[in-house]
Motif scaffolding. Structure first.
Motif, PDB file in Angstrom:
ATOM      1  N   SER A  49       0.874  -1.175   0.000  1.00  9.98           N
ATOM      2  CA  SER A  49       0.000   0.000   0.000  1.00  9.98           C
ATOM      3  C   SER A  49       0.912   1.226   0.000  1.00  9.98           C
ATOM      4  CB  SER A  49      -0.927  -0.005   1.215  1.00  9.98           C
ATOM      5  OG  SER A  49      -0.186  -0.149   2.406  1.00  9.98           O
ATOM      6  N   GLU A  76       2.522  -0.516  -6.062  1.00  6.84           N
ATOM      7  CA  GLU A  76       1.600  -0.011  -5.046  1.00  6.84           C
ATOM      8  C   GLU A  76       0.149  -0.382  -5.353  1.00  6.84           C
ATOM      9  OE1 GLU A  76       2.366   4.160  -4.573  1.00  6.84           O
ATOM     10  OE2 GLU A  76       4.289   3.798  -3.556  1.00  6.84           O
ATOM     11  N   ASN A  78      -3.962   0.054  -3.646  1.00  8.47           N
ATOM     12  CA  ASN A  78      -4.847   0.652  -2.644  1.00  8.47           C
ATOM     13  C   ASN A  78      -5.870  -0.355  -2.141  1.00  8.47           C
ATOM     14  OD1 ASN A  78      -4.061   3.458  -2.256  1.00  8.47           O
ATOM     15  ND2 ASN A  78      -4.512   3.695  -4.432  1.00  8.47           N
ATOM     16  N   TYR A  80      -6.849  -3.984  -0.332  1.00  9.74           N
ATOM     17  CA  TYR A  80      -6.266  -4.857   0.683  1.00  9.74           C
ATOM     18  C   TYR A  80      -6.217  -6.328   0.265  1.00  9.74           C
ATOM     19  CZ  TYR A  80      -5.595  -1.895   4.811  1.00  9.74           C
ATOM     20  OH  TYR A  80      -5.125  -0.983   5.718  1.00  9.74           O
ATOM     21  N   PHE A  97       2.113  -4.812   3.769  1.00  8.36           N
ATOM     22  CA  PHE A  97       0.942  -3.950   3.959  1.00  8.36           C
ATOM     23  C   PHE A  97       0.051  -4.391   5.112  1.00  8.36           C
ATOM     24  CE2 PHE A  97      -1.007  -7.485   1.907  1.00  8.36           C
ATOM     25  CZ  PHE A  97      -2.362  -7.435   2.193  1.00  8.36           C
ATOM     26  N   GLY A 195     -10.351   0.801   2.463  1.00  5.31           N
ATOM     27  CA  GLY A 195      -9.849   1.917   1.672  1.00  5.31           C
ATOM     28  C   GLY A 195     -10.867   3.010   1.417  1.00  5.31           C
TER      29      GLY A 195
END
Length: 286
Positions: A49, A76, A78, A80, A97, A195
């Motif tokens: 993340s 990266e 966003n 989960y 993360f 998120g």
């Protein structure tokens, strides 16, 4: 015609024998167990993340990796759920993360085999609001949003209970579910994907937000949170993780060493002076 055919068959047979001998004598990139061997000089790709995990990894990539002979690539996410999925299927080599309760739940639900390697940091969960200045102002009819994944929802409910917003049934702790709420005191608890909790803060009266998403939303836990998890004895350290069997990959070992280095400790403490991210080095529990 028969002579020609016999010659052709003989040549083909000889070629097959030669090919087999060549295959047996050539170096193999497959282990005796059938797994593809890891090239220790290849880049190590890590899913993360963006904040703070991506930031920590990019610090390692830019300042420390070359000295250890490690080429690091950071992807990266966003979401989960995706980092564990792409780690399991081999699209990436590792991820950074999550904490152990989240990973345990994910593996059990999805039949995956992702395992922790080394703890790095804790990001305390916090309660935030744009409508009230203290939790005692929350009243019947108000809405409080919580992350909907099992481990973080239980953690959020416990934080609310610890601060008197709701009451949990006796014995319920960080693994609590909505059904474990004994008295919501008239407050509506709204489950959202983790998120989405921070982006929708203005739509509710208060929200329990994961530390990394709070930082990403420009919230400062030490000053903006109405309540914040205490770091002492906190079981929610975020760690480097890999698919089981890859723990001894030399590149993973190099990254684990760097993530627990004095340089990374100083980077975290300097960058996150508000206490939103706290170093928590060492072997994962359990």
């Amino acid at each position: 015609m028969r002579t020609t055919r016999n010659i052709t068959v003989a040549v083909a047979a000889a070629a097959a024998v030669a090919l087999g001998a060549s295959a047996c004598s050539a170096p193999s990139d497959v282990s005796s167990s059938g797994d593809k061997k890891k090239d220790s000089s290849a880049p190590l790709t890590v899913a993360a993340s963006p904040t703070p995990h991506g930031a920590i990894l990019n610090f390692v990539k830019e300042k420390l990796a070359a000295k250890e002979g490690l080429t690091l690539e950071v992807k990266e996410f966003n979401d989960y759920n995706l980092p564990n999925k792409v780690t399991e299927d081999g699209q990436v080599d590792a991820n950074f993360f999550q904490h152990k309760p989240f990973l345990d739940t994910y593996n059990k639900k999805n039949g995956t085999h992702v395992v922790p390697v080394v703890n790095v940091a804790i990001e305390p969960l916090g309660v935030y609001s744009k409508k009230v200045e203290k939790l005692s102002e929350l009243t019947s009819g108000n809405t409080v949003s919580v992350p909907n994944d099992p481990s973080n929802e239980g953690r959020a409910l416990k934080l609310l209970a610890d601060n008197g917003v709701i009451t949990l049934k006796k014995g319920a702790g960080s693994d609590a579910k909505l059904t474990d709420v004994e008295d919501a005191k008239g407050i509506k608890l709204l489950e959202l994907e983790a998120g989405q909790v921070a982006p929708r803060l203005a739509d509710v009266d208060a929200a329990v937000i994961n530390g990394n998403f709070a930082i990403g939303a420009q919230l400062k836990p030490s000053t903006d949170a109405l309540a914040l998890e205490k770091p002492a004895g906190n079981p929610y350290a975020n760690f480097l993780a890999v698919k089981k069997g890859n723990e001894d990959d030399p590149r993973v070992k190099k990254l684990a060493k760097l993530l627990n280095s004095p340089e990374v400790k100083k980077f975290i403490e300097d960058k996150y002076r508000d206490g939103s991210v706290i170093p928590a080095f060492g072997a994962p529990q359990g």
